[in-house]
Write an enzyme that holds these catalytic residues in place. Structure first.
Site, mmCIF file in Angstrom:
data_model
loop_
_atom_site.group_PDB
_atom_site.id
_atom_site.type_symbol
_atom_site.label_atom_id
_atom_site.label_comp_id
_atom_site.label_asym_id
_atom_site.label_seq_id
_atom_site.Cartn_x
_atom_site.Cartn_y
_atom_site.Cartn_z
ATOM 1 N N CYS A 194 26.690 -5.492 -17.686
ATOM 2 C CA CYS A 194 28.060 -5.498 -17.173
ATOM 3 C C CYS A 194 28.571 -4.092 -16.874
ATOM 4 O O CYS A 194 29.664 -3.925 -16.353
ATOM 5 C CB CYS A 194 29.012 -6.195 -18.137
ATOM 6 S SG CYS A 194 29.409 -5.221 -19.598
ATOM 7 N N CYS A 241 30.504 -9.581 -22.787
ATOM 8 C CA CYS A 241 29.689 -9.132 -21.672
ATOM 9 C C CYS A 241 29.685 -10.196 -20.562
ATOM 10 O O CYS A 241 29.869 -9.894 -19.397
ATOM 11 C CB CYS A 241 28.268 -8.858 -22.173
ATOM 12 S SG CYS A 241 27.237 -7.963 -21.003
ATOM 13 N N CYS A 255 26.243 -0.555 -20.471
ATOM 14 C CA CYS A 255 25.579 -1.854 -20.568
ATOM 15 C C CYS A 255 24.823 -2.136 -19.262
ATOM 16 O O CYS A 255 25.381 -2.024 -18.162
ATOM 17 C CB CYS A 255 26.628 -2.947 -20.818
ATOM 18 S SG CYS A 255 25.926 -4.611 -20.787
ATOM 19 N N GLY A 284 42.002 -4.884 -50.004
ATOM 20 C CA GLY A 284 40.840 -4.075 -50.333
ATOM 21 C C GLY A 284 40.300 -4.318 -51.728
ATOM 22 O O GLY A 284 39.203 -3.884 -52.057
ATOM 23 N N CYS A 329 25.630 -4.792 -24.062
ATOM 24 C CA CYS A 329 26.717 -5.072 -24.987
ATOM 25 C C CYS A 329 26.191 -5.910 -26.155
ATOM 26 O O CYS A 329 25.486 -6.892 -25.952
ATOM 27 C CB CYS A 329 27.820 -5.882 -24.308
ATOM 28 S SG CYS A 329 28.776 -4.953 -23.120
#
Lengths: 273, 233, 262
Positions: A240, A268, A237, A29, A262
């Site tokens: 899909c 997808c 979606c 970080g 997606c």
């Protein structure tokens, strides 16, 4: 093979970047400054990510590049072909087949593995910048773990919008020590930052590299009475039918018909295959 | 049984050094002495410029003496720290000044309640007491919410008096408390002074109002005797 | 026989004990050998003309400036030798600083509520509702309509901004407040309101205050004690009204006599 050195950058530069990456992994970080090079693409097109990728690639790697989850945007296509040309590495659009994935604004839906490296393109690495313009002061704040200001930002969100409205680049505390900016990924992806893969973040213009070693704790900041939520559009979606993925809203025709699909195109397609 | 000595002044001198005028030293008091017991009221007399006000200000801690002892309720103001003087003024040493020095927009009621609040009294009670005293001094209630900086001389004076009497200070200094008052309010003030004496306060005052002085002072001290002989510059 | 004078039984440990405080700018003296004690609940004024060293002194106390020599002992610890994290923690909890210009002490792009809440959040407060309630309470205490909690300070008048800055500093219940010309640049009527507010807060919270100003009127109404500075040195100090009404030092006499009558 071209006349370029492998993966475009010269070896001393790659060494310098690798050192920054190792330091970043050692202090999860923490933003490590590095001497960012001019790349043959404009700032904002992923120059930080490209340099990190260049420093990580080996001739055996398979590279995937996504932009907002998609493998076929201009940005993704040109970076992919850039490395195909200057490193001669294999490329793919399949998450499972890639060993190095460079991304802009998404984490692939397919769960990552410990033998994969995810490289993020980062526009503004400093999460405190929004409220504190002085670099000297933000560095001191990181050094002393003075993160009250981060909550001021979230406070402002709730005060203005009734809820934490930050929907991307949602700040999180890494390894219980450094607050970091996960790059503009949707906050839906924040819980998925705790991953078996190595995650590297490169900001070219700002000359910073930071990292998440595998399985590092990443705690999204919040309030007790306004807990963090990994939100996404409420829908499925249209291609899909997935309801568990991050969805883009798309205007489908001139009548303004909207539909979701997606954002991860590879995922997808795989579902539809 | 003799009442307790609340003020003891011994051999006090006071000079003013005027640095802007080549360091001229003006002696004002020399060998000043004064003893005031609880329940006693002493009037300072003497012609204008004889040092009455200077002595009163010395007693209040407002001026620093050049020498001598000024004991008020056991504290020597000549050597006391600022903090000790502040504390003495908070609970023990009251002062009714001729001049009103307040934050401009503060209402009269709060100006009067201020000493009580400083002593830690609850706000409602402090305001009640302040109001009662202002009523006693016939200050119209419509003025209580206004800043006394806008008041007439007599009204301001009553605010000052109320401030000085709102807390039962064991020692009270009065600078011309009846100067600009009408007969009715003058009588109220004289009664307040009598009441203070009766509860055992030691009072020192300057009263140009001779009948008032005669009525309430137990003794008069002529400060002219403390005037220094001219000192060669 | 002696009356027990409870008011004279004083806390005898100073809250702040400053000694030998010295700061130079090259060959020029900023402040030199400043010594004073500040006790709980005491307000000390520092006056002097521009360049007298009063602001340098305050900046040294606050840690905004490095000190060449001296000690600033707060509750038994020299804050000048504290590690930076501890010193900064002290500055945002037990101490507060009020700048002359509110914009130096406020975040102008953050709402009033966020400004007041920052020190709470820095201290670990993580309950939005409570933070907001505390902020509303504080806005009320400094006489700002709580309905304006979501407004930015840029929408406030100068006096309101200054009051907001005070609320932002006092929200953590500090013991010591350092003020640099808090009434400077405000209209006279706005100044009066601020002074009244400060007096009330000092009394209710038992604050100790060091206030730097060039305004003699302000210290007369606010300060228990006064320190007069010139050329970086303290030339006179004592009870405020005694220093002002019976000044001993030539410079203090000049300063007091230069005040225009009101």
């Amino acid at each position: 093979m071209s006349d370029y050195n492998f993966a475009y950058l010269d070896e001393p530069t790659k060494k310098m970047i690798r050192r920054a990456i190792l330091k970043g992994l050692a202090v999860p970080g923490y933003q490590v400054p590095f001497a960012s090079r001019e790349m043959p693409m404009p700032y904002g097109w992923g120059t930080g990510g490209v340099q990190v990728t260049a420093a990580c690639l080996t001739p055996e790697d398979t590279l995937k590049v996504i932009d907002q989850g998609s493998d076929d945007t201009t940005n993704a296509v040109s970076i992919r072909s850039f490395f195909a040309k200057v490193a001669g590495v294999a490329t793919t659009t399949r998450t499972a087949e890639a060993s190095v994935i460079q991304t802009r604004h998404r984490i692939p839906e397919t769960p990552l593995r410990s033998d994969q490296v995810l490289v993020y393109q980062v526009p503004i690495p400093e999460p405190l910048r929004f409220l504190e313009p002085r670099e000297t002061e933000t560095r001191r704040m990181h050094a002393l773990e003075e993160y009250g200001l981060m909550h001021v930002k979230l406070y402002e969100d709730i005060a203005r919008h009734g809820a934490i409205a930050t929907s991307y680049a949602y700040p999180a505390l890494v390894n219980g020590r450094h607050v970091f900016d996960p790059s503009p990924i949707p906050r839906f992806d924040n819980p998925r930052l705790e991953s078996p893969a190595i995650q590297l973040f490169g900001a070219g213009r700002e000359q910073r590299i930071y990292a998440l070693p595998p399985f590092t704790s990443v705690q999204s900041l919040d309030f007790d009475d306004h807990p963090f939520e990994a939100s996404k559009a409420d829908g499925a979606c249209a291609l899909c039918g997935a309801t568990h993925t991050y969805l883009d809203e798309i205007v489908a025709d001139d009548q303004g018909t909207r539909r979701f699909q997606c954002s991860d195109t590879d995922y997808c397609m795989e579902r539809r295959a | 049984m003799t009442a307790q000595v609340m003020i003891r002044v011994a051999d006090v001198s006071k000079n003013f050094a005027l640095h802007a005028q080549g360091g001229t030293v003006i002696p004002v008091l020399q060998g000043a002495a004064l003893t005031v017991r609880a329940g006693e009221c002493v009037a300072l007399t003497g012609s204008s410029g004889s040092g009455k006000s200077t002595l009163l200000r010395l007693l209040q801690g407002n001026y620093a003496p050049a020498g001598g002892v000024i004991e008020v309720a056991g504290l020597d103001l000549a050597t006391a720290t600022p903090r000790q003087v502040s504390a003495l003024r908070r609970g023990t040493l009251g002062y009714v000044s001729q001049f009103l020095r307040v934050v401009p927009r503060v209402p009269a009621l709060d100006v009067v309640a201020d000493p009580l609040l400083t002593l830690g009294m609850e706000e409602g009670e402090a305001r009640d007491r302040a109001g009662a005293l202002l009523a006693q001094l016939n200050l119209p209630e419509r003025l209580w919410g206004l800043s006394p900086t806008t008041f007439s001389g007599g009204e301001q004076q009553r605010v000052n008096i109320a401030r000085g009497f709102v807390h039962p200070y064991p020692v009270l200094l009065l600078d011309e408390p009846t100067a600009s008052l009408d007969p009715v309010n003058r009588a109220v003030v004289l009664q307040l002074i009598r009441d203070a004496k009766a509860r055992g306060a030691a009072l020192v005052g300057i009263f140009h109002d001779a009948p008032a002085r005669a009525e309430i002072a137990d003794r008069e001290v002529d400060v002219t005797v403390f005037s220094p002989q001219a000192v060669p510059a | 026989m002696n009356v027990v004078n409870t008011a004279l039984v004083l806390e005898d440990t100073p809250l702040l004990s400053v000694s030998g405080l010295t700061r130079s700018y090259g060959a020029r003296i900023g402040c030199k050998d400043v010594v004073f004690d500040l006790y709980p609940g005491e307000v000390m004024g520092i006056v002097g003309e521009s360049g007298s060293g009063k602001s340098t002194l305050l900046s040294c106390l606050a840690g905004h400036l490095e000190t060449d020599a001296g000690q600033v002992v707060y509750q038994g610890q020299d804050v000048l030798t504290l590690p930076e994290p501890a010193r900064r923690r002290l500055m945002r909890t037990d101490w507060a600083f009020v700048h002359q210009h509110a914009r130096d002490g406020l975040r102008m792009n953050v709402s009033a509520g966020g400004n007041v809440g920052e020190r709470l959040m820095a201290g670990g407060a993580r309950h939005y509702g409570n933070i907001r309630k505390t902020a509303e309470d504080w806005l009320e205490r400094v006489e700002i309509d709580p309905g304006r909690i979501d407004d930015r300070p840029s929408a406030f008048s100068g006096g309101m901004q200054q009051r907001l800055q005070i609320a932002r500093g006092l929200v953590t219940g500090p013991k010591l407040v350092l003020m640099d010309e808090p009434t400077g640049g405000l209209d006279v009527s706005v100044q009066a309101r601020l002074l009244d507010l400060l007096r009330g807060l000092v009394r209710r919270m038992g604050l100790s205050v060091v206030i730097v100003t060039h305004d003699i009127g302000v210290v007369r109404l606010l300060a228990d004690r006064l320190m007069v500075m010139r050329h970086g040195q303290v030339v006179e100090q004592g009870l405020t009204d005694r220093v002002l009404d019976d000044p001993q030092h030539a410079y203090t006499q000049l300063l007091v006599n230069s005040v225009l009558p009101t």
